[in-house]
Enzyme design. Structure first.
Site, PDB file in Angstrom:
ATOM      1  N   HIS A  16      29.452  -1.101 -11.993  1.00  0.00           N
ATOM      2  CA  HIS A  16      29.137  -1.524 -10.623  1.00  0.00           C
ATOM      3  C   HIS A  16      27.823  -1.637 -10.159  1.00  0.00           C
ATOM      4  O   HIS A  16      26.889  -1.165 -10.974  1.00  0.00           O
ATOM      5  CB  HIS A  16      30.163  -0.664  -9.702  1.00  0.00           C
ATOM      6  CG  HIS A  16      29.417   0.798  -9.520  1.00  0.00           C
ATOM      7  ND1 HIS A  16      29.638   1.522  -8.596  1.00  0.00           N
ATOM      8  CD2 HIS A  16      28.565   1.565 -10.251  1.00  0.00           C
ATOM      9  CE1 HIS A  16      29.366   2.566  -8.343  1.00  0.00           C
ATOM     10  NE2 HIS A  16      28.228   2.620  -9.424  1.00  0.00           N
ATOM     11  N   CYS A  25      20.866   2.421  -7.805  1.00  0.00           N
ATOM     12  CA  CYS A  25      22.556   2.138  -7.785  1.00  0.00           C
ATOM     13  C   CYS A  25      22.565   0.606  -7.284  1.00  0.00           C
ATOM     14  O   CYS A  25      23.644   0.042  -7.452  1.00  0.00           O
ATOM     15  CB  CYS A  25      23.393   2.971  -7.014  1.00  0.00           C
ATOM     16  SG  CYS A  25      23.400   4.592  -8.051  1.00  0.00           S
ATOM     17  N   HIS A  29      24.846  -0.879 -13.326  1.00  0.00           N
ATOM     18  CA  HIS A  29      25.116   0.399 -14.148  1.00  0.00           C
ATOM     19  C   HIS A  29      26.663   0.701 -14.480  1.00  0.00           C
ATOM     20  O   HIS A  29      27.408   0.134 -13.607  1.00  0.00           O
ATOM     21  CB  HIS A  29      24.229   1.202 -13.576  1.00  0.00           C
ATOM     22  CG  HIS A  29      24.627   1.788 -12.307  1.00  0.00           C
ATOM     23  ND1 HIS A  29      24.485   1.260 -11.156  1.00  0.00           N
ATOM     24  CD2 HIS A  29      25.258   3.247 -11.820  1.00  0.00           C
ATOM     25  CE1 HIS A  29      25.171   1.939 -10.376  1.00  0.00           C
ATOM     26  NE2 HIS A  29      25.516   2.988 -10.694  1.00  0.00           N
ATOM     27  N   HIS A  31      29.524   4.185 -15.354  1.00  0.00           N
ATOM     28  CA  HIS A  31      29.864   5.479 -15.208  1.00  0.00           C
ATOM     29  C   HIS A  31      30.896   5.815 -16.349  1.00  0.00           C
ATOM     30  O   HIS A  31      31.862   4.985 -16.383  1.00  0.00           O
ATOM     31  CB  HIS A  31      30.316   6.054 -14.010  1.00  0.00           C
ATOM     32  CG  HIS A  31      29.118   5.936 -12.876  1.00  0.00           C
ATOM     33  ND1 HIS A  31      28.085   6.581 -12.885  1.00  0.00           N
ATOM     34  CD2 HIS A  31      28.901   4.938 -11.867  1.00  0.00           C
ATOM     35  CE1 HIS A  31      27.331   6.568 -11.806  1.00  0.00           C
ATOM     36  NE2 HIS A  31      27.943   5.330 -11.403  1.00  0.00           N
ATOM     37  N   HIS A  75      36.286  -0.766 -18.588  1.00  0.00           N
ATOM     38  CA  HIS A  75      35.496  -1.446 -19.132  1.00  0.00           C
ATOM     39  C   HIS A  75      35.274  -2.646 -18.388  1.00  0.00           C
ATOM     40  O   HIS A  75      34.961  -3.996 -19.066  1.00  0.00           O
ATOM     41  CB  HIS A  75      35.717  -1.903 -20.566  1.00  0.00           C
ATOM     42  CG  HIS A  75      35.158  -0.593 -21.510  1.00  0.00           C
ATOM     43  ND1 HIS A  75      36.047   0.337 -21.871  1.00  0.00           N
ATOM     44  CD2 HIS A  75      34.065  -0.454 -22.540  1.00  0.00           C
ATOM     45  CE1 HIS A  75      35.285   1.134 -22.371  1.00  0.00           C
ATOM     46  NE2 HIS A  75      34.283   0.571 -22.711  1.00  0.00           N
ATOM     47  N   GLU A 136      32.317  10.936 -10.798  1.00  0.00           N
ATOM     48  CA  GLU A 136      31.324   9.689 -11.286  1.00  0.00           C
ATOM     49  C   GLU A 136      30.594  10.256 -12.462  1.00  0.00           C
ATOM     50  O   GLU A 136      30.079   9.433 -13.339  1.00  0.00           O
ATOM     51  CB  GLU A 136      30.733   9.354  -9.994  1.00  0.00           C
ATOM     52  CG  GLU A 136      29.699   7.973 -10.326  1.00  0.00           C
ATOM     53  CD  GLU A 136      28.999   7.416  -9.109  1.00  0.00           C
ATOM     54  OE1 GLU A 136      30.013   6.943  -8.070  1.00  0.00           O
ATOM     55  OE2 GLU A 136      27.880   7.744  -8.831  1.00  0.00           O
TER      56      GLU A 136
END
Length: 149
Positions: A16, A25, A29, A31, A75, A136
């Site tokens: 995201h 952020c 990137h 998680h 994904h 997260e």
């Protein structure tokens, strides 16, 4: 018989970016999310029922969460569709990438609200969503509780 809470855990990998954010952020990137889903209800007491003693079959809960959350989000890259990230999303989709355009900024807080709504809509009437925990990172998570909402 009283109410019992049961929990099932899920994992998925999602990317995201937070448009307009003032930190790292804002960049795309990902998680390794861990989602804990807790439901509450009374165990089945009908001795002729194949699921005697269960609040809900863990397999049935797994099906709901996989169809609503894990399969779509695993994904994938999530962008707020109300930002210029929609241009990047379109290019990624044109190249065959899995993209979700959400109605919200894709923070853990907003994702857990979205997930609560999707799971609640699929649960049998006698089973209630009690809580969600979306981890997260190892040290950061968002929680949703029915009692708070």
């Amino acid at each position: 018989m009283g109410n019992i809470r049961i929990t099932k855990q899920f994992t998925f990998e999602t990317g995201h970016a937070l448009y307009g954010y003032d930190g790292k952020c804002r960049n795309v990137h990902g998680h390794s999310y861990k989602l804990s889903v807790t439901v509450i209800g009374k165990p089945i007491t009908d001795t002729s029922h194949v699921k005697l003693g269960m609040v809900i079959d863990f397999g049935d809960l797994k099906t709901i969460v996989k169809e609503e959350i894990v399969n779509p989000f695993d994904h994938a890259t999530v962008f707020n569709k109300n930002t210029p990230h929609v241009e990047l999303a379109k290019e990624l989709m044109d190249r065959g990438h899995k993209v979700i355009l959400a109605d919200y900024q894709p923070t853990s807080e907003n994702m857990v609200i979205d997930f609560a709504s999707k799971i609640t809509a699929r649960l049998p009437k006698n089973i209630k969503l009690h809580s969600l925990r979306l981890r997260e990172t190892e040290t950061a998570f968002a929680e949703w509780y029915a009692t708070d909402n």
